[in-house]
Write a protein that holds these residues in place. Structure first.
Motif, PDB file in Angstrom:
ATOM      1  N   LYS A   1      -4.903  -1.389  -1.688  1.00 11.96           N
ATOM      2  CA  LYS A   1      -5.219   0.035  -1.526  1.00 11.96           C
ATOM      3  C   LYS A   1      -3.999   0.927  -1.750  1.00 11.96           C
ATOM      4  CE  LYS A   1      -8.821  -0.637   1.976  1.00 11.96           C
ATOM      5  NZ  LYS A   1      -8.817  -2.075   2.319  1.00 11.96           N
TER       6      LYS A   1
ATOM      7  N   ASN B   1      -2.677   5.300  15.125  1.00  7.93           N
ATOM      8  CA  ASN B   1      -3.115   6.300  14.140  1.00  7.93           C
ATOM      9  C   ASN B   1      -3.431   7.634  14.834  1.00  7.93           C
ATOM     10  OD1 ASN B   1      -2.998   4.027  12.577  1.00  7.93           O
ATOM     11  ND2 ASN B   1      -5.175   3.950  12.063  1.00  7.93           N
TER      12      ASN B   1
ATOM     13  N   SER C   1      -9.702   0.787  14.092  1.00  9.17           N
ATOM     14  CA  SER C   1      -8.536   0.384  13.297  1.00  9.17           C
ATOM     15  C   SER C   1      -8.225  -1.089  13.582  1.00  9.17           C
ATOM     16  CB  SER C   1      -7.332   1.264  13.664  1.00  9.17           C
ATOM     17  OG  SER C   1      -6.134   0.665  13.243  1.00  9.17           O
TER      18      SER C   1
ATOM     19  N   LYS D   1       4.168  -1.228  13.512  1.00  4.97           N
ATOM     20  CA  LYS D   1       3.809   0.155  13.843  1.00  4.97           C
ATOM     21  C   LYS D   1       4.311   0.419  15.263  1.00  4.97           C
ATOM     22  CE  LYS D   1      -0.535   1.588  12.561  1.00  4.97           C
ATOM     23  NZ  LYS D   1      -1.983   1.455  12.178  1.00  4.97           N
TER      24      LYS D   1
ATOM     25  N   GLN E   1       0.842  -1.218   0.000  1.00  7.73           N
ATOM     26  CA  GLN E   1       0.000   0.000   0.000  1.00  7.73           C
ATOM     27  C   GLN E   1       0.863   1.248   0.000  1.00  7.73           C
ATOM     28  OE1 GLN E   1      -2.808   0.152   3.229  1.00  7.73           O
ATOM     29  NE2 GLN E   1      -3.756  -1.762   2.649  1.00  7.73           N
TER      30      GLN E   1
HETATM   31  N1  FAQ Z   1      -5.889   5.524   2.809  1.00 13.47           N
HETATM   32  O1  FAQ Z   1      -6.326  -0.897  10.625  1.00 13.47           O
HETATM   33  P1  FAQ Z   1      -5.872   0.338   9.918  1.00 13.47           P
HETATM   34  C1  FAQ Z   1       3.102   9.695   0.949  1.00 13.47           C
HETATM   35  C2  FAQ Z   1      -6.953   1.235   5.375  1.00 13.47           C
HETATM   36  S1  FAQ Z   1       3.031   8.067   1.332  1.00 13.47           S
HETATM   37  C3  FAQ Z   1      -6.305   4.330   2.337  1.00 13.47           C
HETATM   38  O2  FAQ Z   1      -5.592   1.532  10.738  1.00 13.47           O
HETATM   39  P2  FAQ Z   1      -3.063   0.039   9.239  1.00 13.47           P
HETATM   40  C4  FAQ Z   1       4.341  10.209   0.269  1.00 13.47           C
HETATM   41  C5  FAQ Z   1      -5.942   0.220   5.862  1.00 13.47           C
HETATM   42  O3  FAQ Z   1      -5.038  -0.107   4.844  1.00 13.47           O
HETATM   43  C6  FAQ Z   1       1.406   7.856   2.040  1.00 13.47           C
HETATM   44  N2  FAQ Z   1      -6.537   3.257   3.127  1.00 13.47           N
HETATM   45  O4  FAQ Z   1      -4.641  -0.029   8.964  1.00 13.47           O
HETATM   46  C7  FAQ Z   1       3.962  11.149  -0.787  1.00 13.47           C
HETATM   47  C8  FAQ Z   1      -6.830  -0.912   6.292  1.00 13.47           C
HETATM   48  O5  FAQ Z   1      -7.296  -1.618   5.154  1.00 13.47           O
HETATM   49  P3  FAQ Z   1      -6.787  -3.153   4.815  1.00 13.47           P
HETATM   50  C9  FAQ Z   1       1.214   6.460   2.388  1.00 13.47           C
HETATM   51  C10 FAQ Z   1      -6.282   3.426   4.451  1.00 13.47           C
HETATM   52  O6  FAQ Z   1      -2.371  -0.524   8.071  1.00 13.47           O
HETATM   53  C11 FAQ Z   1       3.690  12.472  -0.504  1.00 13.47           C
HETATM   54  C12 FAQ Z   1      -8.053  -0.190   6.832  1.00 13.47           C
HETATM   55  O7  FAQ Z   1      -8.046   1.102   6.255  1.00 13.47           O
HETATM   56  N3  FAQ Z   1       1.862   6.160   3.632  1.00 13.47           N
HETATM   57  O8  FAQ Z   1       2.191  10.342   1.242  1.00 13.47           O
HETATM   58  C13 FAQ Z   1      -5.814   4.627   4.993  1.00 13.47           C
HETATM   59  O9  FAQ Z   1      -2.724  -0.521  10.586  1.00 13.47           O
HETATM   60  C14 FAQ Z   1       3.348  13.349  -1.517  1.00 13.47           C
HETATM   61  C15 FAQ Z   1      -8.019  -0.111   8.346  1.00 13.47           C
HETATM   62  O10 FAQ Z   1      -6.945   0.741   8.813  1.00 13.47           O
HETATM   63  C16 FAQ Z   1       1.866   4.917   4.114  1.00 13.47           C
HETATM   64  O11 FAQ Z   1       1.356   3.999   3.513  1.00 13.47           O
HETATM   65  C17 FAQ Z   1      -5.614   5.712   4.122  1.00 13.47           C
HETATM   66  N4  FAQ Z   1      -5.205   6.907   4.536  1.00 13.47           N
HETATM   67  O12 FAQ Z   1      -2.751   1.613   9.330  1.00 13.47           O
HETATM   68  C18 FAQ Z   1       3.898  10.713  -2.103  1.00 13.47           C
HETATM   69  C19 FAQ Z   1       2.573   4.734   5.434  1.00 13.47           C
HETATM   70  N5  FAQ Z   1      -5.685   4.468   6.318  1.00 13.47           N
HETATM   71  O13 FAQ Z   1      -5.353  -3.030   4.391  1.00 13.47           O
HETATM   72  C20 FAQ Z   1       3.556  11.604  -3.114  1.00 13.47           C
HETATM   73  C21 FAQ Z   1       2.644   3.312   5.882  1.00 13.47           C
HETATM   74  C22 FAQ Z   1      -6.057   3.209   6.598  1.00 13.47           C
HETATM   75  O14 FAQ Z   1      -6.906  -3.917   6.111  1.00 13.47           O
HETATM   76  C23 FAQ Z   1       3.286  12.933  -2.811  1.00 13.47           C
HETATM   77  N6  FAQ Z   1       1.368   2.812   6.300  1.00 13.47           N
HETATM   78  N7  FAQ Z   1      -6.434   2.587   5.471  1.00 13.47           N
HETATM   79  O15 FAQ Z   1      -7.671  -3.618   3.721  1.00 13.47           O
HETATM   80  C24 FAQ Z   1       0.874   2.942   7.570  1.00 13.47           C
HETATM   81  O16 FAQ Z   1       1.489   3.546   8.434  1.00 13.47           O
HETATM   82  C25 FAQ Z   1      -0.436   2.283   7.874  1.00 13.47           C
HETATM   83  O17 FAQ Z   1      -0.704   1.326   6.885  1.00 13.47           O
HETATM   84  C26 FAQ Z   1      -1.655   3.276   7.981  1.00 13.47           C
HETATM   85  C27 FAQ Z   1      -2.922   2.461   8.221  1.00 13.47           C
HETATM   86  C28 FAQ Z   1      -1.437   4.216   9.162  1.00 13.47           C
HETATM   87  C29 FAQ Z   1      -1.806   4.084   6.696  1.00 13.47           C
END
Ligand code: FAQ
Length: 347
Positions: free
Chosen positions: A133, A248, A232, A244, A67
């Motif tokens: 996603k 969140n 979450s 993590k 993701q």
């Molecule tokens: N959007 O149980 P949780 C950037 C989903 S990089 C979409 O809390 P988790 C650089 C989640 O996947 C931005 N879906 O999940 C840049 C889960 O669904 P699943 C990306 C979301 O994983 C800047 C469900 O909701 N960064 O910006 C979102 O423990 C400018 C339940 O949620 C990362 O990916 C959302 N916002 O925590 C590039 C950081 N939030 O998979 C270009 C790494 C939640 O069970 C230009 N990821 N969901 O079907 C993380 O830290 C974590 O995965 C979270 C979500 C905090 C995003």
């Protein structure tokens, strides 16, 4: 599909010791491996690709890293949209470099996922099929060049808040990729803030454009941190495994606390009447984001979901010949090296 855990799966868990050139193997049972894994996690040490890991840990990591990688690549689109219309050569050079950095971030992350046995092709196909996603934020449109500055300030700012703790995540390749990514994100955030600051020193119209853009991006930026902790499903287990290190809501709060003084210095406000310093908590209070909107966007019904995925699909299909050519070149080069080595050996 790459199978980094093949050793464990095909031959059963084993410990190898070398004695006089002979490898001695001892069967190690699953309970012992689980205990070793738990011990590594509790010492806050890294799990590496060849280490034994529970299947659910591997799957959770593939989900999150994929993701994250998809977000970096899809995240090139909203800003890429403005490269050809940058207001000056300097802004164009900055934006080109930034968008190119995001491509690099995607590649580091796909490589990290590959060490877990998930190939880039497989992950991209899942993204295009809607089975994986990417961050909700990239489903909002960029309506003006000002949005490039706002994305740098708020979106990269939120990404940094979320990603700095990920440098210490328990899976080695993910944590190491994050160190480099965070350094670059920090430059991205500063360029965005500098762009907005320049506009705030400009005309009344430019100042209004900054405020209008901040109004549109504030709430979607808060949603980047994911649903509230009590909604979450993944946080608790991911925290236990050290994937993590913060929830969140903790990170969202940190982002709000960090952004308010920056907004004051810039001369803009956030569109939230509930935003107030709470002396007792030592944090800013803020209103609840519209979680219905968040889930609608995550489920594919945001303003740009269709467009973003269709564009990614087009780029993937049109790039097929490049991937084929690169593969053929790599195979030919490897064959050349082998032939040269054989010729040298025959001399
Ligand atoms: N959007 O149980 P949780 C950037 C989903 S990089 C979409 O809390 P988790 C650089 C989640 O996947 C931005 N879906 O999940 C840049 C889960 O669904 P699943 C990306 C979301 O994983 C800047 C469900 O909701 N960064 O910006 C979102 O423990 C400018 C339940 O949620 C990362 O990916 C959302 N916002 O925590 C590039 C950081 N939030 O998979 C270009 C790494 C939640 O069970 C230009 N990821 N969901 O079907 C993380 O830290 C974590 O995965 C979270 C979500 C905090 C995003």
């Amino acid at each position: 599909m790459v199978e980094p855990n093949d050793q464990c799966r095909t031959h059963g868990p084993q410990k190898g010791t070398s004695k006089g050139g002979v490898v001695m193997t001892t069967q190690v049972n699953e309970t012992e491996l689980e205990a070793q894994f738990a011990d590594t996690i509790s010492r806050k040490d890294r799990i590496e690709p060849r280490d034994w890991m529970p299947e659910k840990y591997r799957k959770t990591l593939v989900r999150q890293v994929a993701q994250h990688a998809h977000s970096e690549i899809i995240g090139m689109q909203p800003e890429g949209n403005w490269i050809s219309r940058a207001p000056s050569l300097r802004r164009k050079a900055i934006l080109l470099a930034k968008v190119q950095d995001e491509a690099g971030h995607g590649l580091y992350l796909y490589s990290a996922a590959e060490t877990l046995g998930a190939t880039r092709d497989e992950l991209t196909e899942k993204l295009i099929a809607g089975k994986q996603k990417y961050s909700s934020i990239f489903n909002y449109p960029t309506l003006s060049y000002t949005d490039v500055g706002t994305i740098g300030w708020l979106v990269d700012g939120a990404a940094i808040c979320n990603q700095v703790p990920l440098c210490r995540t328990s899976f080695g390749p993910y944590g190491r990729a994050m160190i480099r990514i965070c350094k670059e994100e920090s430059f991205h955030q500063r360029q965005g803030y500098e762009l907005l600051m320049t506009m705030m020193r400009g005309t009344e119209e430019q100042r209004a454009s900054v405020q209008e853009s901040v109004n549109r991006f504030w709430w979607p930026s808060l949603m980047m941190f994911g649903p509230p902790d009590d909604d979450s499903p993944n946080t608790e287990q991911s925290m236990e495994w050290g994937i993590k290190t913060h929830t969140n809501d903790e990170l969202r709060q940190k982002f709000v606390d960090m952004s308010v003084p920056q907004a004051e210095a810039l001369g803009v406000t956030f569109p939230d009447e509930g935003l107030k310093w709470n002396e007792e908590r030592g944090h800013y209070d803020f209103s609840t984001p519209d979680w219905d909107e968040f889930w609608a966007v995550v489920k594919g019904n945001g303003p740009c979901n269709e467009q973003r995925v269709a564009h990614r699909k087009r780029a993937w299909d049109e790039g097929a010949w490049v991937r084929e050519a690169a593969l053929a070149f790599a195979e030919n080069s490897a064959a050349d090296t082998e032939n040269t080595a054989a010729e040298e050996a025959a001399k």
